[in-house]
Write an enzyme that holds these catalytic residues in place. Structure first.
Site, PDB file in Angstrom:
ATOM      1  N   ASP A   1       0.825  -1.210   0.000  1.00  0.00           N
ATOM      2  CA  ASP A   1       0.000   0.000   0.000  1.00  0.00           C
ATOM      3  C   ASP A   1       0.859   1.259   0.000  1.00  0.00           C
ATOM      4  O   ASP A   1       1.837   1.365   0.739  1.00  0.00           O
ATOM      5  CB  ASP A   1      -0.882   0.022   1.249  1.00  0.00           C
ATOM      6  CG  ASP A   1      -1.822  -1.172   1.316  1.00  0.00           C
ATOM      7  OD1 ASP A   1      -1.457  -2.234   0.798  1.00  0.00           O
ATOM      8  OD2 ASP A   1      -2.907  -1.043   1.902  1.00  0.00           O
TER       9      ASP A   1
ATOM     10  N   ASN B   1      -8.552  -2.880  -2.352  1.00  0.00           N
ATOM     11  CA  ASN B   1      -9.920  -2.552  -1.958  1.00  0.00           C
ATOM     12  C   ASN B   1     -10.201  -1.054  -2.020  1.00  0.00           C
ATOM     13  O   ASN B   1     -11.364  -0.637  -2.014  1.00  0.00           O
ATOM     14  CB  ASN B   1     -10.214  -3.086  -0.553  1.00  0.00           C
ATOM     15  CG  ASN B   1      -9.379  -2.414   0.513  1.00  0.00           C
ATOM     16  OD1 ASN B   1      -8.155  -2.401   0.436  1.00  0.00           O
ATOM     17  ND2 ASN B   1     -10.014  -1.866   1.539  1.00  0.00           N
ATOM     18  N   HIS B   2      -9.163  -0.219  -2.104  1.00  0.00           N
ATOM     19  CA  HIS B   2      -9.382   1.226  -2.229  1.00  0.00           C
ATOM     20  C   HIS B   2      -9.466   1.678  -3.680  1.00  0.00           C
ATOM     21  O   HIS B   2      -9.744   2.870  -3.919  1.00  0.00           O
ATOM     22  CB  HIS B   2      -8.279   1.999  -1.507  1.00  0.00           C
ATOM     23  CG  HIS B   2      -8.519   2.125  -0.034  1.00  0.00           C
ATOM     24  ND1 HIS B   2      -9.057   3.253   0.542  1.00  0.00           N
ATOM     25  CD2 HIS B   2      -8.318   1.253   0.982  1.00  0.00           C
ATOM     26  CE1 HIS B   2      -9.161   3.080   1.853  1.00  0.00           C
ATOM     27  NE2 HIS B   2      -8.724   1.868   2.144  1.00  0.00           N
TER      28      HIS B   2
ATOM     29  N   ASN C   1     -26.572  31.226   1.293  1.00  0.00           N
ATOM     30  CA  ASN C   1     -26.129  32.370   0.484  1.00  0.00           C
ATOM     31  C   ASN C   1     -27.024  32.619  -0.724  1.00  0.00           C
ATOM     32  O   ASN C   1     -26.735  33.477  -1.562  1.00  0.00           O
ATOM     33  CB  ASN C   1     -24.683  32.173   0.022  1.00  0.00           C
ATOM     34  CG  ASN C   1     -24.507  30.920  -0.827  1.00  0.00           C
ATOM     35  OD1 ASN C   1     -25.480  30.230  -1.143  1.00  0.00           O
ATOM     36  ND2 ASN C   1     -23.273  30.638  -1.200  1.00  0.00           N
TER      37      ASN C   1
ATOM     38  N   ASP D   1     -29.961  26.690   1.693  1.00  0.00           N
ATOM     39  CA  ASP D   1     -29.136  27.514   0.806  1.00  0.00           C
ATOM     40  C   ASP D   1     -28.950  28.898   1.429  1.00  0.00           C
ATOM     41  O   ASP D   1     -29.631  29.858   1.078  1.00  0.00           O
ATOM     42  CB  ASP D   1     -29.821  27.610  -0.566  1.00  0.00           C
ATOM     43  CG  ASP D   1     -29.031  28.448  -1.550  1.00  0.00           C
ATOM     44  OD1 ASP D   1     -27.824  28.656  -1.317  1.00  0.00           O
ATOM     45  OD2 ASP D   1     -29.625  28.897  -2.543  1.00  0.00           O
TER      46      ASP D   1
ATOM     47  N   ASP E   1     -27.680  31.104  -3.572  1.00  0.00           N
ATOM     48  CA  ASP E   1     -27.152  31.008  -4.933  1.00  0.00           C
ATOM     49  C   ASP E   1     -27.818  29.886  -5.727  1.00  0.00           C
ATOM     50  O   ASP E   1     -27.391  29.542  -6.831  1.00  0.00           O
ATOM     51  CB  ASP E   1     -25.637  30.802  -4.916  1.00  0.00           C
ATOM     52  CG  ASP E   1     -25.236  29.501  -4.220  1.00  0.00           C
ATOM     53  OD1 ASP E   1     -26.124  28.860  -3.621  1.00  0.00           O
ATOM     54  OD2 ASP E   1     -24.040  29.150  -4.270  1.00  0.00           O
TER      55      ASP E   1
ATOM     56  N   HIS F   1      -2.487  -4.707   2.453  1.00  0.00           N
ATOM     57  CA  HIS F   1      -3.789  -4.469   3.089  1.00  0.00           C
ATOM     58  C   HIS F   1      -3.724  -4.109   4.566  1.00  0.00           C
ATOM     59  O   HIS F   1      -4.662  -3.515   5.087  1.00  0.00           O
ATOM     60  CB  HIS F   1      -4.665  -5.710   2.886  1.00  0.00           C
ATOM     61  CG  HIS F   1      -6.120  -5.518   3.183  1.00  0.00           C
ATOM     62  ND1 HIS F   1      -6.840  -4.425   2.738  1.00  0.00           N
ATOM     63  CD2 HIS F   1      -7.008  -6.294   3.874  1.00  0.00           C
ATOM     64  CE1 HIS F   1      -8.089  -4.538   3.129  1.00  0.00           C
ATOM     65  NE2 HIS F   1      -8.221  -5.653   3.826  1.00  0.00           N
TER      66      HIS F   1
ATOM     67  N   SER G   1     -20.217  17.952  -8.813  1.00  0.00           N
ATOM     68  CA  SER G   1     -20.029  19.376  -9.079  1.00  0.00           C
ATOM     69  C   SER G   1     -19.583  20.135  -7.844  1.00  0.00           C
ATOM     70  O   SER G   1     -19.167  21.292  -7.934  1.00  0.00           O
ATOM     71  CB  SER G   1     -21.344  19.979  -9.588  1.00  0.00           C
ATOM     72  OG  SER G   1     -22.345  19.891  -8.585  1.00  0.00           O
TER      73      SER G   1
ATOM     74  N   GLU H   1     -22.732  24.576   3.746  1.00  0.00           N
ATOM     75  CA  GLU H   1     -24.148  24.821   4.044  1.00  0.00           C
ATOM     76  C   GLU H   1     -24.828  23.540   4.525  1.00  0.00           C
ATOM     77  O   GLU H   1     -25.667  23.570   5.428  1.00  0.00           O
ATOM     78  CB  GLU H   1     -24.853  25.357   2.790  1.00  0.00           C
ATOM     79  CG  GLU H   1     -24.411  26.761   2.396  1.00  0.00           C
ATOM     80  CD  GLU H   1     -24.967  27.183   1.053  1.00  0.00           C
ATOM     81  OE1 GLU H   1     -25.172  28.385   0.847  1.00  0.00           O
ATOM     82  OE2 GLU H   1     -25.174  26.299   0.190  1.00  0.00           O
TER      83      GLU H   1
END
Length: 753
Positions: free
Chosen positions: A179, A240-241, A707, A705, A709, A488, A669, A716
């Protein structure tokens, strides 16, 4: 004369006797000192590992919770169905068009002021070496080159078998690394000490390249580059990651979006597919098996060698073929309900996925075997109409993909799109693993060895199994192997032999828990296959510390993490302490304290041994538990004016909240849109039997929300959770009666559920 000589001998004998006694005392003291240091080191190690594995259990439980919601929720429209597919299910990206869109690097321009490394394909050794040097100097590779490299890596990985086979005849030696977990310093140190990859110096990196550390992207780019330069000498196994669901908790998803804000979503989608194509194991000279986790009493190398590894998108949940058919049936019924006058074809593509059931027109065999449970029984749709429906659905899907990719919308199609329903449906069946295939992969990625005989479920991690020496011996004899190499698990010395030296654990991330906590190691195999282990410390600061200083530093870090864990469960601890305080004196014995703490945290730690570091104020073997909990709170309270109970809840749930946020943020996003929030709340409300309207959901989203936007970011999201907890705690402690507006209760109090 004789008397004087006799006295001299007598004094000399006495001095020698004193010296021997002093040496024995010093030796005894030193042994006790070393024993105490070793005891502290082992306790510290137990704390770190227990907390780490508890986090893995939380990850599995959280994913199981969302999986349960999805499996028991019937979408009522196309949008809900599409949203759930994107947000919660392990959707593959099987269509070449989808992968081409994600790997669309040609349209990305590299600015003239870019000073980082440049890549051109096919890669040369100088390109890979330049990457190592650039990353050492903290330079960042441009997103265009990242996507280009991932695209080439995927093409290469697809051609590889599930189990790579290497021979020491073609290389002087093979170096196996464990690892790395995003720790670039360790990778650079390995190359510096052992040499860069070459035709004479082969490497196998045994999974878990990403997560936890801050340079996971850079490690992947270096490993993928050398694999393309030396495809016969440089090999990677999946860990596994290498799993997009695990990456949500342990930092890799966050790292990618932070470093590549504009193209991060494309990179993550492409990486998800690349991870699925990583080989599962490596076999050296047909005698040494290298895999990430371990084995079980059911491990079948023949099955592992022939299964389609890219079907295992995430090892956290198995979406089998039968489950897929069941979900498809529910989706078909829902889509028909959403358009009663004209039922929507069940095979309409959803979210870039292939249909979930086979279609054999006129085939009675498929119906007889029960594989076509979601196929409409009506025969009124002839082949021509069926073909037109398929063409329309494909056209809609292609147009959606073009819009998402930024291409101009094409209003009319001049040429028909060729599509075969049989091929499409059969392909979806092949995309779903069987339960046995999924279990085989989970076992080799998540399992750990144990000293006892047998094989049992790995309840500590939440996945895989514990396998004993007899299981190892059985596998070695069955396939005529000498020993196993796995990773591991972090080990204090970087490596550890077990099972009569038939299992070797290699861990290459030094200072994994804290600076000085452990060494890193790698193992070299020559033609004789005798393991030669090399240990190292990549951090120079550790060489300046004494053993006592290093252990004290690591111990303090572990105790700090443990105090945070205790504080996060203060309310549960208080309830448990009261059970042991039948007379309500506010006092409990230290033995009861240890029992109560273990019953709440379930960490399996030696609490009596840790008591002096955790409990400072105790008299006559009793503890005033209320004061002790208050002292814990004082240590954790931040500079903000936050109530202790609210902060406790945040400490306990912050990791899960961040994962929930990233799951809701289905397009990565960094924000939760109103539509994502509305669809998710519908899912929760259906599970918890809460009657809530769309208007109420919109009002709730707007209240979060802060602010204004039009979208919700992570800060938030956490702040809203904190405020709800704070208001609930104030309501519970208030003396006066609470007034409730019954007309608006469904809108104003969703958090109370």
């Amino acid at each position: 004369m004789g008397s004087g000589t006799s006295n001299q001998h007598h004094f000399a004998f006495q001095n020698a006797e004193r010296a021997l006694k002093a040496a024995a005392l010093i030796q005894r003291w030193y042994r006790r000192y070393v024993a105490r240091l070793e005891m502290r080191r082992r306790c510290t190690w137990s704390i770190f590992q227990s907390i780490e594995y508890a986090g893995q259990q939380d990850q599995v439980k959280l994913h199981d919770f969302f999986s349960y919601l999805v499996d028991h929720f019937t979408p009522s429209s196309h949008n809900e169905r599409d949203f759930l597919n994107r947000m919660f299910t392990e959707e593959r990206f099987p269509k070449d068009l989808e992968m081409e869109k994600c790997s669309d690097y040609d349209s990305i321009e590299v600015p003239d002021n870019y000073t980082g490394p440049h890549l051109s394909f096919p890669l040369l050794p100088d390109h890979a070496t330049a990457l190592v040097e650039a990353f050492r100097l903290k330079q960042q590779l441009h997103a265009r080159y990242v996507l280009n490299l991932l695209h080439e890596t995927r093409k290469h990985l697809i051609q590889l078998p599930n189990i790579n086979r290497l021979s020491t005849c073609y290389s002087e030696e093979i170096t196996v690394c464990g690892d790395l977990h995003g720790q670039l310093d360790d990778l650079i140190f390995i190359f510096y000490k052992n040499g860069l990859p070459s035709p004479e110096r082969a490497y196998v990196f045994n999974g878990d390249f990403v997560d936890r550390g801050k340079d996971s992207v850079e490690i992947l780019m270096i490993l993928f580059a050398f694999m393309l330069v030396y495809p016969k000498e440089f090999h990677l196994n999946r860990g596994n990651h290498e799993d997009h669901m695990v990456n949500l908790r342990y930092g890799f998803t966050k790292e990618v979006m932070y470093k590549y804000k504009i193209h991060g979503k494309k990179i993550l989608k492409t990486l998800q597919d690349v991870f699925c194509w990583l080989p599962l194991a490596t076999l050296v000279d047909e005698k040494v098996l290298i895999l990430h986790g371990g084995v079980s009493d059911m491990t079948d190398l023949e099955l592992l060698a022939k299964l389609d590894r890219h079907k295992i998108v995430s090892t956290l949940r198995c979406k089998t073929r039968k489950q897929s058919e069941k979900l498809a049936d529910g989706k078909r019924k829902a889509s028909q309900m959403s358009s009663p006058g004209r039922p929507t074809p069940w095979f309409l593509p959803m979210s870039g996925s292939l249909p979930s059931s086979p279609l054999h027109v006129g085939s009675h065999k498929a119906h007889k075997t029960g594989r076509s449970s979601s196929i409409p029984c009506s025969t009124s749709v002839d082949r021509k109409e069926l073909s037109q429906q398929v063409r329309r659905s494909v056209d809609l899907e292609l147009e959606r993909c073009r819009q998402q990719a930024g291409f101009p919308v094409i209003r009319e199609k001049k040429e028909p799109v060729l599509f075969t329903a049989e091929v499409d449906s059969d392909a979806e069946q092949l995309l779903q693993p069987t339960q046995e295939e999924w279990k085989q992969v989970v076992d080799i990625l998540w399992s750990d060895p144990m000293a006892q005989e047998g094989c049992k479920a790995n309840t500590v991690r939440g996945g895989g199994c514990y396998f004993g020496p007899n299981v190892t011996e059985q596998l070695l004899q069955k396939y005529n192997l000498r020993f196993l190499i796995r990773s591991h698990e972090c080990k204090p010395e970087g490596y550890e032999f077990c099972h009569n030296r038939k299992v070797l654990t290699i861990f290459s991330a030094s200072n994994y828990y804290e600076v000085g906590s452990n060494r890193g190691a790698y193992v070299k195999l020559g033609p004789a296959l005798t393991p030669h282990i090399v240990q190292y410390q990549a951090n120079k600061a550790t060489h300046m510390l004494t053993t006592r200083q290093r252990i004290s530093r690591v111990e303090e870090s572990a105790l700090r993490a443990l105090r945070e864990k205790l504080f996060a469960h203060s309310s549960d601890l208080l309830s448990e302490f009261k059970k042991h305080d039948a007379d309500k004196t506010g006092l409990i014995t230290l033995s009861d304290w240890a029992t109560a703490v273990e019953s709440v945290l379930h960490l399996g730690l030696p609490w009596r041994m840790l008591r002096p570091q955790l409990v400072s104020s105790s008299t006559e073997n009793v503890l005033e538990y209320t004061s002790w909990l208050e002292n814990l709170a004082k240590e954790q309270l931040s500079h903000e004016n936050i109530q202790s109970s609210v902060l406790e809840t945040l400490y306990r749930n912050r990791s899960n909240l961040e994962i929930v946020f990233r799951i809701l943020d289905s397009d990565h996003s960094g924000f939760i849109s109103l539509d994502e929030f509305r669809q998710t709340w519908k899912l929760f409300s259906s599970h918890m039997n809460i009657d809530i309207t769309d208007d109420c959901i919109c009002d709730l989203a707007r209240s979060i929300d802060f602010n204004k936007d039009g979208r919700i970011d992570i800060n938030e999201f956490l702040e809203a959770f904190r405020l709800v907890e704070q208001s609930c705690s104030e309501g519970n402690t208030s003396d006066g009666p609470q007034t409730t507006n019954t007309d608006d209760s469904s809108c104003s109090r969703p958090g109370a559920h």
